[in-house]
Design a protein around this motif. Structure first.
Motif, mmCIF file in Angstrom:
data_model
loop_
_atom_site.group_PDB
_atom_site.id
_atom_site.type_symbol
_atom_site.label_atom_id
_atom_site.label_comp_id
_atom_site.label_asym_id
_atom_site.label_seq_id
_atom_site.Cartn_x
_atom_site.Cartn_y
_atom_site.Cartn_z
ATOM 1 N N ARG A 148 0.849 -1.185 0.000
ATOM 2 C CA ARG A 148 0.000 0.000 0.000
ATOM 3 C C ARG A 148 0.884 1.234 0.000
ATOM 4 N N ASN A 149 0.305 2.338 -0.422
ATOM 5 C CA ASN A 149 1.094 3.550 -0.520
ATOM 6 C C ASN A 149 1.344 4.140 0.862
ATOM 7 N N ASP A 150 2.354 4.993 0.924
ATOM 8 C CA ASP A 150 2.770 5.618 2.172
ATOM 9 C C ASP A 150 2.306 7.072 2.160
ATOM 10 N N PRO A 151 1.360 7.458 3.024
ATOM 11 C CA PRO A 151 0.875 8.848 3.035
ATOM 12 C C PRO A 151 1.987 9.856 3.300
ATOM 13 N N ARG A 152 2.941 9.486 4.130
ATOM 14 C CA ARG A 152 4.029 10.424 4.423
ATOM 15 C C ARG A 152 4.913 10.651 3.194
ATOM 16 N N ARG A 153 5.203 9.575 2.491
ATOM 17 C CA ARG A 153 6.017 9.731 1.274
ATOM 18 C C ARG A 153 5.258 10.520 0.216
ATOM 19 N N ARG A 154 3.965 10.262 0.111
ATOM 20 C CA ARG A 154 3.149 11.014 -0.841
ATOM 21 C C ARG A 154 3.110 12.495 -0.466
ATOM 22 N N GLY A 155 2.985 12.777 0.843
ATOM 23 C CA GLY A 155 2.969 14.175 1.287
ATOM 24 C C GLY A 155 4.282 14.884 1.014
ATOM 25 N N SER A 156 5.403 14.176 1.243
ATOM 26 C CA SER A 156 6.707 14.790 0.975
ATOM 27 C C SER A 156 6.872 15.097 -0.508
ATOM 28 N N LEU A 157 6.424 14.157 -1.352
ATOM 29 C CA LEU A 157 6.514 14.387 -2.788
ATOM 30 C C LEU A 157 5.651 15.564 -3.209
ATOM 31 N N LEU A 158 4.457 15.672 -2.659
ATOM 32 C CA LEU A 158 3.574 16.794 -2.990
ATOM 33 C C LEU A 158 4.183 18.125 -2.548
ATOM 34 N N HIS A 159 4.750 18.161 -1.345
ATOM 35 C CA HIS A 159 5.378 19.398 -0.864
ATOM 36 C C HIS A 159 6.498 19.827 -1.801
ATOM 37 N N LEU A 160 7.301 18.865 -2.243
ATOM 38 C CA LEU A 160 8.408 19.193 -3.146
ATOM 39 C C LEU A 160 7.885 19.748 -4.460
ATOM 40 N N VAL A 161 6.812 19.163 -4.970
ATOM 41 C CA VAL A 161 6.235 19.634 -6.233
ATOM 42 C C VAL A 161 5.725 21.054 -6.091
ATOM 43 N N LEU A 162 4.975 21.341 -5.048
ATOM 44 C CA LEU A 162 4.404 22.678 -4.870
ATOM 45 C C LEU A 162 5.499 23.717 -4.626
ATOM 46 N N ALA A 163 6.513 23.346 -3.865
ATOM 47 C CA ALA A 163 7.616 24.282 -3.647
ATOM 48 C C ALA A 163 8.328 24.589 -4.961
#
Length: 915
Positions: free
Chosen positions: A621-636
């Motif tokens: 299953r996916n990791d919400p924390r890893r997904r959140g870190s990736l999203l933060h990097l994209v938005l930044a």
């Protein structure tokens, strides 16, 4: 010459022998059980009659003599045995008339049926009666016979219960070698090597305490936790389903990342990874010594050496006997192969695994003593031939004697597999079906068993299953009761939850467990002598102390109007001193952890002070924390790419979507993954990709909220950290506004140091005043900033971040906080309406003023932070949570007692005051 056959049936070879004997003997006497002349039921002795008919065909001159059993008292066990399965009416007393006086209905002496509440209760009831027989002089151990019909589980229970009762016993029904720990461990080790290190198999190997090599070399001065724990933690965090090379490569990467560049000491996790990697490499080299092919003798020698290197003490009692038994079985097979083949056969790894499995399944764990002076535990097939004083027939459930296929467990008296008898040459008569034959065999076996004892017969079964549903006894028990008038057989039933079938709480305890349970039962009735005796006796002091501690714990938790030490309050001087040292004036406080303490103090205690972590299972299953870190990097990345000269109106929705997708592609390429992690992140990437258009619309909507300002807030800073760099942020690119200085929050009596990281800071202008917004991204469930949650301490993070930005990060610009809130990617983004975010400043008549909400909240926040910190320092970690559904998702639900506390309607005063 007398020939006796207890089974009342002969094989074809035996018939031939009888023919030869008849030709060479002047007189041949053949003894059969239950001849037709006895008047017994036709089905019971059908096998006997078939044998008799066949003998009459072989010997036409055969003379039949029926031997009558000696007369028995109608109230005795012998009379019951004579009456069992008879089809005619019960024998009438002398004179031909049935006596109807009350004494005729007396129970039959020595016969009892036990209906236990569980399989364990059944074995304990049997052990209790045997112990009573031995203590009262009613019998010697060798005069007691137990027949077990319950399979492997009942055998295991007998071994444990009889040892607890101190009953000397010798069991014929020993478990197979495949249940022995050393055999199971060896099979797991070989499977690990053959299957390229599957996750669960590798976990079983590294956590196996039989492999003591790692513990023997453990140096506590260099590693805070034992190697076995470090190995398990690293394997679980790796989340790899299989693959030795992939696992070792991943651990090497994690070790190199954790290694300090300046040559200093590695952190705790880095040391764990290094030790785990070293242990796994050693294991890999050890398994590599296994041959591709070898003879059975060479395999045995290699496996012995490998187990010795792993720290398995094959000379230890129990382990040595089991290992020698396994090796003997394998060598016997090698010897048979040598007789039939000219050359020694070489076995591969898979073949030797099959050989070990076969031998371990067929052979039994060797006995450690003989049967002299001991209660015998036998199979039904063995017991049917023996005479004993006292017989206990256990496991008489509905299917126990249902057919010929349930004649009992295979005899384990010897270590070789049973040899099937040659079938008789005669076919079953057409009038007698296979079902009838099966029933006849089952009835005959039961008959032969219940006719073995001379003094007492105890039959038992479990009347309830594990779910408390009723179970039926064997139909043969009903037949036995019907063989005499109703009520003549004593029938005892154990009530659900009862300790035993004994006679009250004042009876003599027969076992250690019985002593313990009786002492507690007496204490509940106000009699404390039993518990006092346990505390004073050296053999029971540890158990007694544990019981008293448990009673004290339950009593403490039962107080409705207050919390105590058993509900999360650390009140001892040592605990207070330790907390004062850990949370001194220089301690760095995290706003998010303060929120966690406000939500559940006990969880804060378990995670932060005890360092408890959930076991990571192998999950796809996916990791919400890893997904959140990736999203933060994209938005930044998106907003950093916007040039300072562009205005908000110059970037429309389409361009935002395009920038979003390009930033996502760059972020994924910048940190490549392998294996299942790559596949899972691909799922996460697609989730984030689907949010692109929604985020673009949310960004446009966010801009529209501030169009009335002189200069609307626009993204300026991302992942802004204040306070020293932590392990979690090591290696990350810090925003230019970040600082290693903590934020000092003035609480009046003291100034505390806060540390944290802000997702996004948007800066704008109203007149000559610089304003900013604090934004926290949420990619999961929608979260809203609520005033009551801020006051109670459950949502302190964003208000404290606003104060930190004003007084520390942007203090040189004289900036003031305008608003703060959560940006819900899967919701409406940044909701500027009341209840969606917190408005700190408002524009009134072209003037910037502090909002009424912020004026009211600031002193409440200071007071609540002070209260939370005081609670932590004072050791107040009560098991209290306002979320009644907290146990559904909490990893500590198995160690938390919040349900018990809620049942008493307890509330934590500090929580009530805050709300």
């Amino acid at each position: 010459l007398v020939v006796v056959n207890g089974f009342n049936d002969f094989t074809a070879a035996q018939y031939d022998i009888l023919r030869l004997l008849g030709e060479s003997c002047s007189r041949l006497v053949i003894s059969l059980t239950g001849a037709a002349a006895t008047g017994a039921g036709s089905l019971l002795f059908s096998k006997t009659r078939r044998t008799l008919v066949r003998l009459q065909e072989i010997f036409p001159q055969l003379e039949i003599e029926s031997l009558q059993a000696p007369p028995a008292d109608k109230y005795s066990l012998g009379n019951l045995q004579r009456q069992l399965f008879r089809e005619e009416e019960i024998l009438q007393p002398a004179g031909g008339s049935r006596n109807t006086e009350p004494e005729d209905e007396r129970p039959i002496e020595g016969v009892e049926i036990l209906a236990a509440s569980s399989e364990l209760g059944e074995i304990e009831a049997i052990a209790e009666r045997i112990k009573a027989l031995l203590l009262t002089g009613g019998g010697q151990p060798q005069e007691v016979l137990v027949v077990c019909r319950g399979g492997e589980s009942a055998i295991t229970l007998i071994n444990a219960v009889f040892a607890d009762y101190g009953i000397p016993f010798a069991s014929e029904l020993r478990p197979s070698l495949e249940t022995a720990p050393v055999v199971r461990s060896l099979q797991t080790l070989l499977h690990l090597h053959e299957e390229d290190w599957p996750f669960q198999t590798l976990l079983d190997v590294v956590t196996n305490r039989l492999f003591a090599k790692s513990e023997a070399t453990f140096d506590a001065t260099n590693l805070a936790i034992p190697p076995r724990v470090a190995l398990e933690r690293c394997l679980r965090s790796a989340q790899l389903p299989a693959g030795k090379e992939v696992l070792l490569a991943q651990l090497e990467y994690r070790r190199d990342v954790a290694a300090p560049e300046d040559g200093g000491a590695a952190d705790k996790r880095g040391s764990e990874v290094s030790r785990a990697l070293s242990e796994l490499r050693w294991l890999d080299k050890l398994l590599a010594t296994l041959p591709v092919e070898a003879s059975i003798g060479d395999w045995i020698q290699t496996l012995e050496q490998m187990l010795a290197q792993l720290g398995v003490f094959l000379s230890r009692a129990g382990v040595e006997l089991t290992w020698k038994q396994l090796c003997r079985g394998m060598r016997e097979i090698e010897q048979v192969d040598a007789w039939s083949q000219s050359e020694s056969r070489l076995l591969s790894l898979a073949e030797v695994q099959d050989l070990i499995a076969t031998v371990a399944h067929e052979l039994r764990v060797p006995a450690t003593h003989d049967t002299a002076g001991r209660v015998r535990i036998l199979s039904a097939e063995s017991a049917r031939k023996l005479t004993t004083k006292h017989l206990f027939l256990a496991g008489l459930g509905e299917q126990s004697f249902s057919s010929a296929n349930t004649l009992g467990q295979p005899t384990a008296a010897d270590d070789s597999p049973p040899i099937a008898e040659e079938p008789i040459s005669e076919e079953v008569p057409e009038t007698e079906t296979e079902t009838d034959v099966g029933r006849s065999d089952a009835m005959l076996l039961f008959y032969e068993l219940v006719t073995r004892p001379t003094d007492s017969l105890t039959m038992s079964y479990s009347a309830l299953d594990a779910k408390g549903q009723p179970l039926s006894p064997s139909p043969l028990l009903h037949d036995l009761e019907r063989s005499v008038s109703e009520g003549r057989v004593v029938h005892r039933a154990m009530a659900l939850g009862a300790m035993s079938l004994g006679h009250g709480g004042d009876r003599v305890p027969y076992s250690l467990g019985d002593f313990r349970r009786q002492a507690v039962a007496q204490a509940l009735d106000g009699e404390q002598r039993g518990l006092a005796g346990m505390i004073s006796h050296p053999n029971f002091v540890r158990t007694g102390s544990s019981i008293l501690g448990g009673i004290d714990c339950v009593a403490g938790r039962s107080v409705r109007d207050s919390y105590g030490p058993y509900e999360g309050l650390l009140l001892s001087d040592a605990a207070q001193a330790a907390l004062a040292q850990r949370y001194d004036a220089k301690h760095l406080w995290s706003p998010s952890r303060l929120e966690n303490y406000a939500a559940c103090p006990f969880r804060y205690f378990a995670e932060q002070l005890l360092g408890l972590e959930p076991l990571l299972e192998m999950t796809v299953r996916n990791d919400p924390r890893r997904r959140g870190s990736l999203l933060h990097l994209v938005l930044a990345t998106i907003h950093e790419q916007l040039s300072s000269g562009e205005t908000a109106s110059e970037v429309d929705t389409g361009e935002l979507v395009e920038r979003f997708l390009k930033a996502l592609e760059m972020a994924v390429k910048a940190s490549p993954l392998r294996g299942i992690a790559h596949s899972l992140r691909e799922i996460e990437r697609r989730e984030i990709e689907a949010w692109a258009s929604d985020y673009a619309e949310q960004e446009i909507s966010y801009r529209d909220q501030w169009q009335h300002l002189d200069e609307p807030p626009r993204p300026a800073h991302f992942e802004v950290r204040f306070g020293p760099e932590t392990r979690h942020h090591a290696g990350e690119t810090a925003d230019r506004s970040s600082t290693a200085l903590p934020f000092e929050l003035d609480l009046g009596d003291e100034r505390i140091c806060l540390t944290g990281a802000i997702d996004r800071v948007d800066i704008g202008r109203i007149g000559d005043v610089t304003v900013f917004n604090i934004i926290d991204y949420k990619s999961g469930q929608e979260v809203k900033l609520k005033l009551d949650k801020v006051s109670s301490g459950h949502q302190l993070q964003l208000p404290l971040y606003a104060l930190a930005a004003e007084q520390l990060l942007l203090a040189d610009q004289g900036a003031v906080a305008l608003a703060t809130g959560y940006w819900n990617i899967q919701g409406k983004g940044f909701d500027g309406k009341r209840g969606g975010s917190l408005q700190l400043r408002e524009l009134v008549d072209q003037a910037l003023v502090t909002s009424d909400d912020w004026k009211r909240l600031q002193p409440e926040i200071m007071a609540r932070v002070q209260q939370l910190i005081s609670g932590i320092r004072e050791g107040q970690f009560p098991v209290y949570n306002e979320n009644e559904q907290c146990t559904r998702s909490c990893s500590l639900s198995t160690v938390c007692r919040v349900a018990q506390i809620r049942s008493l309607e307890k509330t934590w005063p500090a929580a009530i005051e805050a709300s």
